[in-house]
Design a protein around this motif. Structure first.
Motif, PDB file in Angstrom:
ATOM      1  N   TRP A   1       0.855  -1.183   0.000  1.00 31.44           N
ATOM      2  CA  TRP A   1       0.000   0.000   0.000  1.00 31.44           C
ATOM      3  C   TRP A   1       0.896   1.239   0.000  1.00 31.44           C
ATOM      4  CZ3 TRP A   1      -5.409   0.353   0.472  1.00 31.44           C
ATOM      5  CH2 TRP A   1      -6.089  -0.832   0.774  1.00 31.44           C
ATOM      6  N   GLY A   2       0.423   2.304  -0.620  1.00 35.95           N
ATOM      7  CA  GLY A   2       1.136   3.575  -0.567  1.00 35.95           C
ATOM      8  C   GLY A   2       0.166   4.724  -0.363  1.00 35.95           C
ATOM      9  N   TRP A   3       0.669   5.788   0.217  1.00 34.06           N
ATOM     10  CA  TRP A   3      -0.129   6.991   0.431  1.00 34.06           C
ATOM     11  C   TRP A   3       0.042   7.912  -0.768  1.00 34.06           C
ATOM     12  CZ3 TRP A   3       2.040  11.928   2.574  1.00 34.06           C
ATOM     13  CH2 TRP A   3       1.053  12.903   2.741  1.00 34.06           C
ATOM     14  N   ILE A   4      -1.073   8.374  -1.321  1.00 33.18           N
ATOM     15  CA  ILE A   4      -1.070   9.298  -2.455  1.00 33.18           C
ATOM     16  C   ILE A   4      -1.631  10.625  -1.962  1.00 33.18           C
ATOM     17  CG2 ILE A   4      -1.838   9.688  -4.820  1.00 33.18           C
ATOM     18  CD1 ILE A   4      -2.400   6.675  -5.031  1.00 33.18           C
ATOM     19  N   ASN A   5      -0.768  11.617  -1.825  1.00 32.35           N
ATOM     20  CA  ASN A   5      -1.268  12.892  -1.315  1.00 32.35           C
ATOM     21  C   ASN A   5      -1.845  13.750  -2.443  1.00 32.35           C
ATOM     22  OD1 ASN A   5       1.130  13.609  -2.546  1.00 32.35           O
ATOM     23  ND2 ASN A   5       1.788  14.980  -0.917  1.00 32.35           N
ATOM     24  N   GLU A   6      -2.367  14.876  -2.077  1.00 29.85           N
ATOM     25  CA  GLU A   6      -3.025  15.756  -3.042  1.00 29.85           C
ATOM     26  C   GLU A   6      -1.988  16.590  -3.807  1.00 29.85           C
ATOM     27  OE1 GLU A   6      -6.437  15.567  -3.393  1.00 29.85           O
ATOM     28  OE2 GLU A   6      -6.265  13.977  -1.908  1.00 29.85           O
ATOM     29  N   SER A   7      -2.407  17.142  -4.933  1.00 29.80           N
ATOM     30  CA  SER A   7      -1.547  18.051  -5.700  1.00 29.80           C
ATOM     31  C   SER A   7      -2.134  19.452  -5.785  1.00 29.80           C
ATOM     32  CB  SER A   7      -1.336  17.514  -7.126  1.00 29.80           C
ATOM     33  OG  SER A   7      -0.502  16.384  -7.109  1.00 29.80           O
ATOM     34  N   ASP A   8      -3.317  19.639  -5.217  1.00 34.98           N
ATOM     35  CA  ASP A   8      -3.864  20.995  -5.169  1.00 34.98           C
ATOM     36  C   ASP A   8      -3.506  21.604  -3.813  1.00 34.98           C
ATOM     37  OD1 ASP A   8      -5.515  19.356  -3.721  1.00 34.98           O
ATOM     38  OD2 ASP A   8      -7.358  19.896  -4.748  1.00 34.98           O
ATOM     39  N   SER A   9      -4.113  22.705  -3.450  1.00 32.43           N
ATOM     40  CA  SER A   9      -3.689  23.451  -2.266  1.00 32.43           C
ATOM     41  C   SER A   9      -4.428  23.004  -1.012  1.00 32.43           C
ATOM     42  CB  SER A   9      -3.934  24.938  -2.496  1.00 32.43           C
ATOM     43  OG  SER A   9      -5.336  25.192  -2.585  1.00 32.43           O
ATOM     44  N   SER A  10      -3.899  23.438   0.139  1.00 30.75           N
ATOM     45  CA  SER A  10      -4.560  23.145   1.407  1.00 30.75           C
ATOM     46  C   SER A  10      -5.944  23.773   1.470  1.00 30.75           C
ATOM     47  CB  SER A  10      -3.706  23.654   2.576  1.00 30.75           C
ATOM     48  OG  SER A  10      -2.474  22.963   2.636  1.00 30.75           O
ATOM     49  N   SER A  11      -6.090  24.959   0.876  1.00 27.14           N
ATOM     50  CA  SER A  11      -7.416  25.595   0.858  1.00 27.14           C
ATOM     51  C   SER A  11      -8.397  24.766   0.037  1.00 27.14           C
ATOM     52  CB  SER A  11      -7.318  27.015   0.303  1.00 27.14           C
ATOM     53  OG  SER A  11      -6.809  27.015  -1.025  1.00 27.14           O
ATOM     54  N   ASP A  12      -7.895  24.132  -1.054  1.00 34.84           N
ATOM     55  CA  ASP A  12      -8.752  23.232  -1.815  1.00 34.84           C
ATOM     56  C   ASP A  12      -9.164  22.030  -0.967  1.00 34.84           C
ATOM     57  OD1 ASP A  12      -8.771  24.638  -4.282  1.00 34.84           O
ATOM     58  OD2 ASP A  12      -6.801  23.838  -4.777  1.00 34.84           O
ATOM     59  N   ASP A  13      -8.219  21.506  -0.183  1.00 36.32           N
ATOM     60  CA  ASP A  13      -8.520  20.359   0.670  1.00 36.32           C
ATOM     61  C   ASP A  13      -9.608  20.709   1.680  1.00 36.32           C
ATOM     62  OD1 ASP A  13      -6.537  19.016  -0.661  1.00 36.32           O
ATOM     63  OD2 ASP A  13      -5.005  19.367   0.869  1.00 36.32           O
ATOM     64  N   ILE A  14      -9.513  21.894   2.243  1.00 35.38           N
ATOM     65  CA  ILE A  14     -10.508  22.325   3.228  1.00 35.38           C
ATOM     66  C   ILE A  14     -11.884  22.425   2.577  1.00 35.38           C
ATOM     67  CG2 ILE A  14     -11.206  24.246   4.704  1.00 35.38           C
ATOM     68  CD1 ILE A  14      -8.177  24.737   5.177  1.00 35.38           C
ATOM     69  N   LYS A  15     -11.935  22.939   1.347  1.00 35.84           N
ATOM     70  CA  LYS A  15     -13.212  23.031   0.633  1.00 35.84           C
ATOM     71  C   LYS A  15     -13.784  21.654   0.333  1.00 35.84           C
ATOM     72  CE  LYS A  15     -12.138  27.442  -1.644  1.00 35.84           C
ATOM     73  NZ  LYS A  15     -11.831  28.094  -2.944  1.00 35.84           N
ATOM     74  N   LYS A  16     -12.913  20.726  -0.063  1.00 37.47           N
ATOM     75  CA  LYS A  16     -13.361  19.360  -0.358  1.00 37.47           C
ATOM     76  C   LYS A  16     -13.831  18.654   0.908  1.00 37.47           C
ATOM     77  CE  LYS A  16      -9.492  18.093  -2.188  1.00 37.47           C
ATOM     78  NZ  LYS A  16      -8.368  17.388  -2.829  1.00 37.47           N
ATOM     79  N   GLY A  17     -13.163  18.952   2.004  1.00 36.03           N
ATOM     80  CA  GLY A  17     -13.480  18.288   3.251  1.00 36.03           C
ATOM     81  C   GLY A  17     -12.664  17.040   3.502  1.00 36.03           C
ATOM     82  N   TRP A  18     -11.698  16.731   2.664  1.00 39.33           N
ATOM     83  CA  TRP A  18     -10.861  15.548   2.825  1.00 39.33           C
ATOM     84  C   TRP A  18      -9.567  15.752   2.054  1.00 39.33           C
ATOM     85  CZ3 TRP A  18      -9.615  13.186  -1.785  1.00 39.33           C
ATOM     86  CH2 TRP A  18     -10.438  13.503  -2.878  1.00 39.33           C
ATOM     87  N   ALA A  19      -8.553  14.943   2.377  1.00 37.25           N
ATOM     88  CA  ALA A  19      -7.279  15.032   1.656  1.00 37.25           C
ATOM     89  C   ALA A  19      -6.519  13.728   1.834  1.00 37.25           C
ATOM     90  CB  ALA A  19      -6.443  16.197   2.179  1.00 37.25           C
ATOM     91  N   GLY A  20      -5.913  13.249   0.752  1.00 35.33           N
ATOM     92  CA  GLY A  20      -5.098  12.047   0.786  1.00 35.33           C
ATOM     93  C   GLY A  20      -5.904  10.786   0.570  1.00 35.33           C
ATOM     94  N   ILE A  21      -5.349   9.864  -0.227  1.00 37.63           N
ATOM     95  CA  ILE A  21      -6.006   8.590  -0.487  1.00 37.63           C
ATOM     96  C   ILE A  21      -4.957   7.481  -0.439  1.00 37.63           C
ATOM     97  CG2 ILE A  21      -7.816   9.603  -1.928  1.00 37.63           C
ATOM     98  CD1 ILE A  21      -6.257   8.584  -4.382  1.00 37.63           C
TER      99      ILE A  21
END
Length: 564
Positions: free
Chosen positions: A321-341
């Motif tokens: 298994w591996g962690w795949i982090n986001e490539s957009d911004s932290s503010s985008d993560d806050i809007k989405k409500g989640w980050a990382g898969i």
């Protein structure tokens, strides 16, 4: 990213569902999550992600699969305290989300419960070693056990009253000592475990030994070390069979076995293959070891970090298994409500040459396939492309094979090209060559103003092929403020090889690609602007001057998994 990038954590399992109907639980979990999470463009449909907020790290133990992961229950960004989230699955694709397994409660972990690993003790008893951030913000190693072994969901864990078991040794600062591995037993019957660390300018896998799994003694020397790499996070150490694709338990030792040592540093997961001197407790690499150079082996040459393997004793395989982090911004993560898969679970084994590992999505992934389209023996002329229709291009598993050119038709490889990522950034998908670039345009807009190209270029070096595999995100989105790094890897092939394969799992904002039957893997995150309102398109392209023959092409729609 700060040095606290957490590693995948650990392994645990259960026995049966005790007759419980888990399907209703799946539906409830999915419904509550869909009600909570907003702004879902780019949300993956068949990759595991947290119900909401911030994730980093998983693993499982046999039978009924458990996934424990670093989780921020209060927001979609890294912020203390971090807890252990907990999800379970029967098939590694559909998940039930349970209450958090470990939360900060005691002086030895009051500021966070960071990553660790599970080991199965005699009597099929799982125990956990994990890193706690104590009251002084010092990283220490702690022990936890299930409260009730008869509970198939292992919902409650009890921390050992004598924690911490290990504190930073001499020469290791309090903030550079974390991520214990799954333990293994030596020939003497004693347990061993490695902890990631930094000692001076050496990244180290610090070795401890124990007779009872409670009292740990520091070994005189580390299992292995690397110079000028920075801290080694999330170390992993395990045996692989020389003559079989079957996995091996961590404590297996004997003939026809090699060992893999992996460390996460400098934003990548590097590994080396070698032998293990069990008398001296020393790893001996076959090559130069872990240096962080472009010649080191990596699990994945894209956005993939803090990985962890486990041995699935039911199907006798080792899974990564591996962690795949986001490539957009932290503010985008806050809007989405989640980050990382989490990545798709991959079976990992030694290649036929014995020089590297091979990875391939676990067979359970194929059960998610639905609508199927197929082509064979299709010639793709130079400077042309065709669209793969009849499937949903944003949620697809596509696998194809190309005929390789004759060796004399390939361009000569320049020995100065020692960095595949730099070469891919220079020779992008729009730069024509003789044999390539050819491959896929995924998550593409109809007018191709936004596209992610996953492709090959074929070179020759004496009587061998050197294939450059690239994942080009430079045109993936018209949006600003997004990481659009281009990734690359070299694949060495014999001049007698006639075909090369490419498989890409496209799940909205994540693209996992496997070249040459899994000898090179590249993962990318993409956020095309058009996908907010329009459907994605999928193309096969050839921008080289020579024609390319697609020997086979198969593409499937992929189901949305439960609990995702």
């Amino acid at each position: 990213m700060k040095t606290f990038v957490f590693c995948i954590i650990y392994l645990c399992c259960v026995l049966h569902s005790n007759g419980m109907d888990i399907h209703d639980t799946f539906q409830a979990a999915s419904l509550s999550r869909d009600q909570i999470v907003k702004n879902q463009q780019g949300k993956p449909s068949f990759h595991l992600r947290p119900p909401h907020n911030w994730i980093n790290g998983p693993v499982y133990y046999k039978g009924f699969y458990h996934l424990f992961y670093q989780y921020n229950p209060k927001g979609a960004v890294f912020k203390q305290p971090i807890v252990w989230g907990h999800s379970v699955s029967r098939d590694l694709t559909n998940w039930i989300h349970l209450n958090n397994a470990l939360v900060p409660t005691d002086p030895f972990d009051i500021n966070s419960c960071w990553s660790g690993s599970t080991t199965i003790l005699p009597g099929n008893k799982p125990v956990v070693l994990y890193t706690g951030l104590d009251a002084n913000n010092q990283q220490v190693q702690n022990l936890a056990k299930p409260k009730n072994l008869s509970d198939p969901f292992l919902k409650e864990w009890v921390k050992y009253s004598g924690n911490p078991l290990m504190t930073p040794p001499k020469g290791v600062t309090r903030d550079n000592f974390r991520d214990p591995t799954t333990a293994w037993k030596g020939k003497d019957g004693n347990w061993r475990v490695a902890v990631g660390g930094l000692r001076g300018n050496l990244g180290v896998a610090i070795l401890y030994r124990s007779k009872d799994f409670v009292h740990w003694i520091l070994h005189d020397n580390p299992l292995y070390f690397g110079m000028n790499t920075g801290i080694w996070e999330c170390p992993d150490f395990y045996p692989v069979s020389v003559n079989s694709r079957y996995g091996l338990d961590n404590s297996v030792n004997g003939k026809n076995i090699k060992y893999v040592l992996k460390a996460s540093f400098q934003s990548h997961d590097y590994y080396a293959i070698g032998s293990y001197d069990s008398n001296k407790d020393k790893f001996v690499p076959e090559s130069k070891g872990l240096t962080g150079s472009t010649s080191d082996w990596r699990y994945d040459y894209g956005k993939f970090y803090a990985s962890k393997t486990f041995y699935d004793s039911v199907k006798k395989r080792r899974i990564l298994w591996g962690w795949i982090n986001e490539s957009d911004s932290s503010s985008d993560d806050i809007k989405k409500g989640w980050a990382g898969i989490q990545s798709i679970p991959r079976q990992v084994y030694l290649s036929n040459t014995g020089r590297q590992l091979v990875q391939w999505p676990i067979e359970e992934t194929e059960k998610l396939r639905e609508i199927h389209v197929t082509y064979s023996n299709k010639k793709l002329k130079g400077k042309s492309l065709f669209e793969v229709t009849g499937i949903t291009a944003s949620q697809v598993d596509i696998q194809l094979s190309f005929n390789l050119p004759k060796i004399e038709e390939a361009e000569v490889f320049d020995p100065k090209w020692d960095d595949p990522q730099t070469l891919c950034s220079t020779k992008t998908a729009s730069t024509s060559g003789r044999a390539g670039p050819f491959g896929l345009l995924v998550m593409a807009s109809q007018d191709l103003t936004e596209q992610t190209a996953v492709f090959f270029r074929v070179f020759k070096d004496n009587r061998k092929f050197i294939v450059l595999m690239c994942s080009d995100q430079s045109r993936s989105s018209l949006r600003k403020g997004i990481d659009k790094t281009t990734y690359g890897a070299f694949i060495h092939m014999d001049h007698k090889d006639e075909m090369i394969s490419l498989r890409s799992l496209v799940d909205h904002s994540v693209v996992e690609s496997f070249g040459a039957d899994g000898r090179a893997c590249i993962t990318a995150r993409v956020y095309p602007q058009f996908h907010v309102k329009k459907e994605a398109h999928l193309y096969v392209f050839n921008n080289g001057s020579s024609d390319v023959v697609i020997k086979t092409l198969d593409a499937w729609n992929m189901k949305k998994t439960k609990g995702n």
